[in-house]
Scaffold this motif. Structure first.
Motif, PDB file in Angstrom:
ATOM      1  N   LEU A  59      -7.675   9.027  12.571  1.00  0.00           N
ATOM      2  CA  LEU A  59      -8.277   7.759  12.192  1.00  0.00           C
ATOM      3  C   LEU A  59      -7.368   6.967  11.258  1.00  0.00           C
ATOM      4  CD1 LEU A  59     -11.908   9.041  11.507  1.00  0.00           C
ATOM      5  CD2 LEU A  59     -10.974   8.116  13.637  1.00  0.00           C
ATOM      6  N   GLY A  60      -6.096   7.332  11.221  1.00  0.00           N
ATOM      7  CA  GLY A  60      -5.169   6.680  10.307  1.00  0.00           C
ATOM      8  C   GLY A  60      -5.013   7.497   9.043  1.00  0.00           C
ATOM      9  N   SER A  61      -4.628   6.851   7.968  1.00  0.00           N
ATOM     10  CA  SER A  61      -4.431   7.548   6.704  1.00  0.00           C
ATOM     11  C   SER A  61      -5.044   6.747   5.576  1.00  0.00           C
ATOM     12  CB  SER A  61      -2.934   7.764   6.437  1.00  0.00           C
ATOM     13  OG  SER A  61      -2.273   6.517   6.294  1.00  0.00           O
ATOM     14  N   THR A  62      -5.288   7.436   4.471  1.00  0.00           N
ATOM     15  CA  THR A  62      -5.764   6.743   3.283  1.00  0.00           C
ATOM     16  C   THR A  62      -4.635   5.858   2.755  1.00  0.00           C
ATOM     17  OG1 THR A  62      -5.041   8.548   1.841  1.00  0.00           O
ATOM     18  CG2 THR A  62      -7.304   8.613   2.669  1.00  0.00           C
ATOM     19  N   GLU A  63      -4.979   4.724   2.217  1.00  0.00           N
ATOM     20  CA  GLU A  63      -3.981   3.809   1.652  1.00  0.00           C
ATOM     21  C   GLU A  63      -4.476   3.309   0.304  1.00  0.00           C
ATOM     22  OE1 GLU A  63      -2.079   1.954   5.773  1.00  0.00           O
ATOM     23  OE2 GLU A  63      -3.400   0.728   4.530  1.00  0.00           O
ATOM     24  N   THR A  64      -3.578   3.274  -0.671  1.00  0.00           N
ATOM     25  CA  THR A  64      -3.905   2.800  -2.005  1.00  0.00           C
ATOM     26  C   THR A  64      -3.101   1.549  -2.294  1.00  0.00           C
ATOM     27  OG1 THR A  64      -4.276   5.079  -2.743  1.00  0.00           O
ATOM     28  CG2 THR A  64      -3.981   3.391  -4.452  1.00  0.00           C
ATOM     29  N   GLU A  65      -3.780   0.454  -2.612  1.00  0.00           N
ATOM     30  CA  GLU A  65      -3.067  -0.777  -2.934  1.00  0.00           C
ATOM     31  C   GLU A  65      -2.368  -0.638  -4.276  1.00  0.00           C
ATOM     32  OE1 GLU A  65      -3.871  -5.585  -3.505  1.00  0.00           O
ATOM     33  OE2 GLU A  65      -5.407  -4.310  -2.576  1.00  0.00           O
ATOM     34  N   VAL A  66      -1.073  -0.960  -4.289  1.00  0.00           N
ATOM     35  CA  VAL A  66      -0.279  -0.766  -5.506  1.00  0.00           C
ATOM     36  C   VAL A  66       0.418  -2.038  -5.967  1.00  0.00           C
ATOM     37  CG1 VAL A  66       0.095   1.698  -5.101  1.00  0.00           C
ATOM     38  CG2 VAL A  66       1.692   0.032  -4.125  1.00  0.00           C
ATOM     39  N   GLY A  67       0.229  -3.129  -5.275  1.00  0.00           N
ATOM     40  CA  GLY A  67       0.876  -4.361  -5.724  1.00  0.00           C
ATOM     41  C   GLY A  67       0.810  -5.458  -4.685  1.00  0.00           C
ATOM     42  N   LYS A  68       1.461  -6.574  -5.008  1.00  0.00           N
ATOM     43  CA  LYS A  68       1.549  -7.716  -4.108  1.00  0.00           C
ATOM     44  C   LYS A  68       2.988  -8.217  -4.108  1.00  0.00           C
ATOM     45  CE  LYS A  68      -3.226  -9.240  -4.920  1.00  0.00           C
ATOM     46  NZ  LYS A  68      -3.702  -8.857  -3.589  1.00  0.00           N
ATOM     47  N   ALA A  69       3.360  -8.860  -3.005  1.00  0.00           N
ATOM     48  CA  ALA A  69       4.725  -9.370  -2.900  1.00  0.00           C
ATOM     49  C   ALA A  69       4.731 -10.650  -2.090  1.00  0.00           C
ATOM     50  CB  ALA A  69       5.639  -8.332  -2.265  1.00  0.00           C
ATOM     51  N   ARG A  70       5.759 -11.461  -2.316  1.00  0.00           N
ATOM     52  CA  ARG A  70       5.908 -12.742  -1.625  1.00  0.00           C
ATOM     53  C   ARG A  70       7.267 -12.778  -0.933  1.00  0.00           C
ATOM     54  NH1 ARG A  70       8.312 -17.461  -3.222  1.00  0.00           N
ATOM     55  NH2 ARG A  70       8.720 -16.523  -5.270  1.00  0.00           N
ATOM     56  N   VAL A  71       7.282 -13.292   0.303  1.00  0.00           N
ATOM     57  CA  VAL A  71       8.532 -13.397   1.059  1.00  0.00           C
ATOM     58  C   VAL A  71       9.440 -14.443   0.407  1.00  0.00           C
ATOM     59  CG1 VAL A  71       9.583 -14.021   3.263  1.00  0.00           C
ATOM     60  CG2 VAL A  71       7.447 -12.704   3.223  1.00  0.00           C
ATOM     61  N   PHE A 129       0.831  -1.199   0.000  1.00  0.00           N
ATOM     62  CA  PHE A 129       0.000   0.000   0.000  1.00  0.00           C
ATOM     63  C   PHE A 129       0.870   1.254   0.000  1.00  0.00           C
ATOM     64  CE2 PHE A 129      -2.660  -3.278   1.816  1.00  0.00           C
ATOM     65  CZ  PHE A 129      -3.910  -3.041   1.255  1.00  0.00           C
ATOM     66  N   GLU A 130       0.394   2.237  -0.728  1.00  0.00           N
ATOM     67  CA  GLU A 130       1.003   3.569  -0.673  1.00  0.00           C
ATOM     68  C   GLU A 130       0.249   4.389   0.373  1.00  0.00           C
ATOM     69  OE1 GLU A 130       1.802   7.497  -3.517  1.00  0.00           O
ATOM     70  OE2 GLU A 130       0.496   5.867  -4.202  1.00  0.00           O
ATOM     71  N   PRO A 131       0.945   4.876   1.412  1.00  0.00           N
ATOM     72  CA  PRO A 131       0.259   5.686   2.420  1.00  0.00           C
ATOM     73  C   PRO A 131      -0.137   7.033   1.854  1.00  0.00           C
ATOM     74  CG  PRO A 131       2.614   5.628   2.868  1.00  0.00           C
ATOM     75  CD  PRO A 131       2.369   4.684   1.717  1.00  0.00           C
ATOM     76  N   GLY A 132      -1.268   7.552   2.326  1.00  0.00           N
ATOM     77  CA  GLY A 132      -1.764   8.836   1.824  1.00  0.00           C
ATOM     78  C   GLY A 132      -1.952   9.846   2.931  1.00  0.00           C
ATOM     79  N   GLU A 133      -2.943  10.700   2.761  1.00  0.00           N
ATOM     80  CA  GLU A 133      -3.173  11.771   3.719  1.00  0.00           C
ATOM     81  C   GLU A 133      -3.802  11.241   5.003  1.00  0.00           C
ATOM     82  OE1 GLU A 133      -6.306  14.528   2.715  1.00  0.00           O
ATOM     83  OE2 GLU A 133      -7.180  13.102   1.303  1.00  0.00           O
ATOM     84  N   GLU A 134      -3.512  11.925   6.114  1.00  0.00           N
ATOM     85  CA  GLU A 134      -4.065  11.540   7.400  1.00  0.00           C
ATOM     86  C   GLU A 134      -5.550  11.875   7.447  1.00  0.00           C
ATOM     87  OE1 GLU A 134      -3.216  12.173  12.184  1.00  0.00           O
ATOM     88  OE2 GLU A 134      -2.427  13.595  10.723  1.00  0.00           O
ATOM     89  N   LEU A 135      -6.316  10.974   8.048  1.00  0.00           N
ATOM     90  CA  LEU A 135      -7.757  11.172   8.213  1.00  0.00           C
ATOM     91  C   LEU A 135      -8.027  11.582   9.651  1.00  0.00           C
ATOM     92  CD1 LEU A 135      -9.047   8.006   6.327  1.00  0.00           C
ATOM     93  CD2 LEU A 135      -8.888  10.337   5.445  1.00  0.00           C
TER      94      LEU A 135
END
Length: 294
Positions: free
Chosen positions: A249-261, A234-240
């Protein structure tokens, strides 16, 4: 000679101050685990088992082993013992350098654990035409966990935890009692999950650096991660901020991909992107476990 002694003394004082400043700078986030709460819905026999179990000790050990927090005790018996020792330290019986102020560090977050469901026992069935039994042990536990910000008295996170263990079926001459090993394994699973979720709440998994499709994140081999684990990025965004209370209340988050350990080192873990554009990922992006489908 006196001048040299004064210079050396000044250097010693500066070194001590520097050491103290460094110790303060690396002070860990303080957490405490409160006494266990058991839901009225848990049958009394089962409630007695979990009440006298090692659950809180397992949770404290899991948090301590993660090495991310300073763990403070809030268990009733321990608090009483500490108070007694402090009273002794202030008495005339203690050495002069053992005096205590009688104050303890405050926890920045309090972990409250409620057992909402618990069952532990042995199932059995008679083997036809014999005097033997087929037996299998089981243990299941469900917890409701709240992480409370003690500076504001607000719940910063809450989540459920489920853990279970069953033994294989075995033949026995009598039904007998369930093995404590099944109980211990279940409690350790629940404690490990709680410690990881606490860590993710206070210190989310974050990208440290990016090299091609591989990302280095701030988790090591004591984090409970396993090779093959999958995460959303997730890309963190502006604080809510709640306009009525002013609470974050945290921040907006935009999913930008997936990853595997792919590799776990002592201090950092390497994950490899399986979806998304690696060139877009920046240090500070957050990894979270996928939400299970209902």
């Amino acid at each position: 000679m006196r001048k040299l002694t004064a210079i050396l003394f000044s250097i010693l004082i500066l070194a001590c101050c520097a050491d103290q400043s460094f110790a303060n700078a690396v002070q860990k986030y303080r957490v405490a685990v409160s006494d266990l709460v058991i839901s009225p819905g848990v049958p009394e026999k089962q409630a007695s088992i979990v009440r006298n179990s090692s659950l809180i000790a397992d949770i404290e050990n899991a948090i301590r082993n993660g090495r991310k927090f300073e763990l403070l005790t809030r268990r009733g018996a321990a608090m009483q013992a500490i108070r007694q020792e402090q009273e002794f330290a202030k008495s005339g019986l203690a050495a002069a350098d053992a005096a205590a102020e009688g104050q303890m560090s405050n926890a920045q977050s309090l972990v409250q654990v409620e057992v909402t469901q618990f069952s532990f026992g042995r199932s059995s069935s008679r083997v036809p035409n014999t005097e033997k039994y087929r037996v299998s042990d089981y243990c299941r536990i469900e917890l409701s966990v709240q992480i409370i910000d003690t500076s504001r008295g607000s719940v910063s996170a809450s989540f459920p935890i489920k853990a279970s263990t069953t033994s294989g079926t075995a033949m026995a001459n009598r039904i007998g009692s369930a093995s404590s090993a099944v109980l211990d394994q279940t409690l350790e699973k629940a404690a490990g999950t709680l410690a990881n979720m606490l860590s993710d709440t206070v210190f989310p998994i974050q990208v440290l650096t990016v090299k091609g499709k591989r990302l280095w994140v701030n988790r090591g081999n004591d984090s409970g991660l396993h090779v093959g684990d999958v995460f959303d990025i997730f890309e963190p965004g502006e604080e809510l901020v709640d306009p009525q209370t002013g609470e974050s209340l945290g921040s907006t988050e935009t999913e930008v991909g997936k990853a595997r350990v792919v590799r776990i080192n002592p201090k950092v873990t390497i994950v490899e992107m399986t979806d998304g554009d690696p060139s877009y990922i920046q240090p500070g992006f957050i990894l979270r476990a996928p939400v299970p489908a209902k």
